[in-house]
Design a protein around this motif. Structure first.
Motif, mmCIF file in Angstrom:
data_model
loop_
_atom_site.group_PDB
_atom_site.id
_atom_site.type_symbol
_atom_site.label_atom_id
_atom_site.label_comp_id
_atom_site.label_asym_id
_atom_site.label_seq_id
_atom_site.Cartn_x
_atom_site.Cartn_y
_atom_site.Cartn_z
ATOM 1 N N THR A 1 0.911 -1.147 -0.079
ATOM 2 C CA THR A 1 0.030 -0.129 0.098
ATOM 3 C C THR A 1 0.945 1.304 -0.046
ATOM 4 O O THR A 1 2.244 1.262 0.204
ATOM 5 C CB THR A 1 -0.868 -0.046 1.008
ATOM 6 O OG1 THR A 1 0.034 0.297 2.332
ATOM 7 C CG2 THR A 1 -1.937 -1.266 1.280
ATOM 8 N N LYS A 2 0.365 2.299 -0.005
ATOM 9 C CA LYS A 2 0.973 3.853 -0.054
ATOM 10 C C LYS A 2 1.523 3.906 1.267
ATOM 11 O O LYS A 2 2.916 4.365 1.049
ATOM 12 C CB LYS A 2 -0.128 4.907 -0.406
ATOM 13 C CG LYS A 2 0.476 6.162 -0.312
ATOM 14 C CD LYS A 2 -0.766 7.291 -0.372
ATOM 15 C CE LYS A 2 0.106 8.716 -0.764
ATOM 16 N NZ LYS A 2 -0.980 9.742 -0.804
ATOM 17 N N ASP A 3 1.341 3.590 2.167
ATOM 18 C CA ASP A 3 1.854 3.426 3.421
ATOM 19 C C ASP A 3 2.805 2.412 3.950
ATOM 20 O O ASP A 3 3.097 2.233 5.068
ATOM 21 C CB ASP A 3 0.916 4.187 4.514
ATOM 22 C CG ASP A 3 -0.309 3.044 4.724
ATOM 23 O OD1 ASP A 3 -0.549 2.417 3.683
ATOM 24 O OD2 ASP A 3 -1.085 3.239 5.405
ATOM 25 N N GLY A 4 3.129 1.613 2.833
ATOM 26 C CA GLY A 4 4.066 0.348 3.152
ATOM 27 C C GLY A 4 3.589 -0.771 3.820
ATOM 28 O O GLY A 4 4.479 -1.133 4.427
ATOM 29 N N VAL A 5 2.265 -0.936 3.599
ATOM 30 C CA VAL A 5 2.021 -2.193 4.248
ATOM 31 C C VAL A 5 1.712 -3.404 3.305
ATOM 32 O O VAL A 5 0.727 -2.860 2.226
ATOM 33 C CB VAL A 5 0.669 -1.817 5.105
ATOM 34 C CG1 VAL A 5 0.073 -3.402 5.674
ATOM 35 C CG2 VAL A 5 0.862 -0.862 6.126
ATOM 36 N N PRO A 6 2.240 -4.479 3.414
ATOM 37 C CA PRO A 6 2.051 -5.447 2.382
ATOM 38 C C PRO A 6 0.638 -6.104 2.632
ATOM 39 O O PRO A 6 0.274 -6.681 3.672
ATOM 40 C CB PRO A 6 3.083 -6.552 2.840
ATOM 41 C CG PRO A 6 3.351 -6.403 4.149
ATOM 42 C CD PRO A 6 3.390 -4.975 4.413
ATOM 43 N N VAL A 7 -0.208 -6.047 1.660
ATOM 44 C CA VAL A 7 -1.528 -6.773 1.575
ATOM 45 C C VAL A 7 -1.547 -7.949 0.530
ATOM 46 O O VAL A 7 -0.844 -7.895 -0.156
ATOM 47 C CB VAL A 7 -2.633 -5.712 1.222
ATOM 48 C CG1 VAL A 7 -2.753 -4.568 2.232
ATOM 49 C CG2 VAL A 7 -2.379 -5.227 -0.134
ATOM 50 N N VAL A 8 -2.355 -8.803 0.699
ATOM 51 C CA VAL A 8 -2.468 -10.142 0.058
ATOM 52 C C VAL A 8 -3.729 -9.760 -1.101
ATOM 53 O O VAL A 8 -4.677 -9.775 -0.730
ATOM 54 C CB VAL A 8 -3.049 -11.264 0.774
ATOM 55 C CG1 VAL A 8 -3.151 -12.420 -0.041
ATOM 56 C CG2 VAL A 8 -1.670 -11.640 1.933
#
Length: 387
Positions: free
Chosen positions: A115-122
């Motif tokens: 995501t834009k704020d650096g969180v890995p999503v599946v």
């Protein structure tokens, strides 16, 4: 795995009272319903010895035994639930991964994008497709959305290609950590993860930079205790080369399809700076050169067809499997959904199969004596309250 294998292959019985002393192995409670007593000729003394051996292996943490039970050419077929098994449940959702564990799959295959704020999503796609999701940010790239914005989406679309899949209303895109939480909540110490990094060297503005994938994914897995249970796969070999260099213990999987093996102006942008001409156009040798332990090609062209579709051209064959094994690499093709194609790939000698319908792979693999049945984890609705 050790205890389960012994129960199935030695015709052992597990007393229910005994299982109460093994809370971490509750996925075995229904083992008697699935196990076939294949060895009526084994003496009671031998059975008892095998049983004790299995118990000891379990008590010293049987999860350290790889799901593959060995290296290339192993007789035990790995079954990978592609995006959690999107033919059964909403793709890449917690519901899908839970159902896959309940079926007893070997490996949960999934994709990750930041995501834009650096969180890995599946999530499989770079963007939010209207075919899959509803909400204010349909059409946007994940890389341009914060986690809060991603979480506001309801991704419960019924895919036209998989009308029989069970869809869960208002399903949310999970973070990678939420998937790890789910596995822990299910107390499943046997299942492993095959994680694909989603980025495109020809469309760099659609995702965060490749360095983000190289630097952040493995440390998260290490912190959560999943690094040794996760393989990292990618069509974009830049991530594989970078991750292997920085985290050499990571098992990397070289994904390929025809498009990624084609040169553009004499270069191969998907292969991380490699030139197939340096390998006599042998992409398997190229994959071995970057330290890949597994190669994962599409089964044929087009991969959405079957071996019986007019015009279908197989890509994976016995010779390809043999060449991969000569490099001491396993070969796990994607994404085979029909029984005829699955059977053909098993006959070719592949080490595993990625499928949207993992139950079909289990069934055909069992018919061909290549699959050791696993009893799935019991359904745990309390693990899915935030799905």
């Amino acid at each position: 795995m050790a205890l389960e294998w012994l129960v199935i292959n030695a015709g052992l019985s597990l007393p229910e009272g005994f299982l109460a002393y093994l809370p971490s192995l509750d996925y075995l409670h229904d083992v008697q319903a699935s196990a076939s007593s294949l060895s009526a000729y084994i003496s009671p003394a031998v059975k008892a010895s095998l049983f004790i051996l299995g118990v000891v292996a379990s008590l010293i943490n049987a999860s350290v035994i790889p799901s593959s039970l060995g290296g290339p050419g192993n007789a035990v077929l790995e079954v990978q639930a592609h995006r959690g098994g999107l033919g059964h449940r909403t793709e890449n959702s917690l519901w899908a991964f839970a159902h896959a564990m309940e079926m007893g799959v070997s490996i949960l295959e999934m994709d990750t994008v930041f995501t834009k704020d650096g969180v890995p999503v599946v999530w499989h796609d770079h963007d939010i497709s209207p075919e899959k999701c509803r909400g204010d940010f349909v059409g946007a790239y994940i890389a341009n959305l914060t986690l809060a914005e991603v979480k506001s989406l309801s991704c419960d679309g019924q895919l036209a290609e998989h009308p029989q899949a069970k869809i869960y209303q208002d399903a949310r895109i999970p973070t990678l950590e939420e998937v790890l939480d789910l596995i822990e909540c299910y107390d499943n110490k046997m299942v492993t993860i095959n994680l694909e990094t989603k980025l495109d060297p020809l469309a760099p503005n659609e995702t965060l930079p490749v360095e983000k994938y190289i630097d952040d994914i493995v440390p998260l897995l290490e912190r959560r205790g999943f690094a040794s249970r996760t393989t990292i796969q990618s069509f974009d070999w830049r991530t594989l080369i970078g991750i292997k260099k920085k985290f050499p213990k990571t098992v990397i999987v070289a994904l390929v399809e025809l498009e990624t093996l084609m040169s553009i102006n004499g270069e191969y942008p998907w292969l991380g700076g490699l030139n197939l001409a340096d390998f006599n156009d042998n992409w398997i040798a190229a994959a071995a050169s970057i330290g890949a332990e597994i190669v994962s090609p599409g089964h044929g062209f087009p991969w959405t067809d079957t071996i019986h579709t007019p015009g279908y051209e197989p890509f994976v064959n016995e010779d390809m499997v043999k060449r991969a094994h000569e490099y001491n690499m396993r070969i796990i093709p994607w994404t085979a959904d029909d029984e005829a194609t699955i059977a053909k790939l098993i006959d070719d000698g592949v080490d595993g199969i990625m499928s949207n319908y993992p139950q079909r792979v289990m069934w055909v693999g069992r018919e061909k004596n290549r699959y050791v049945p696993r009893v799935g984890t019991k359904h745990r609705p309390h693990c899915l309250v935030n799905a």
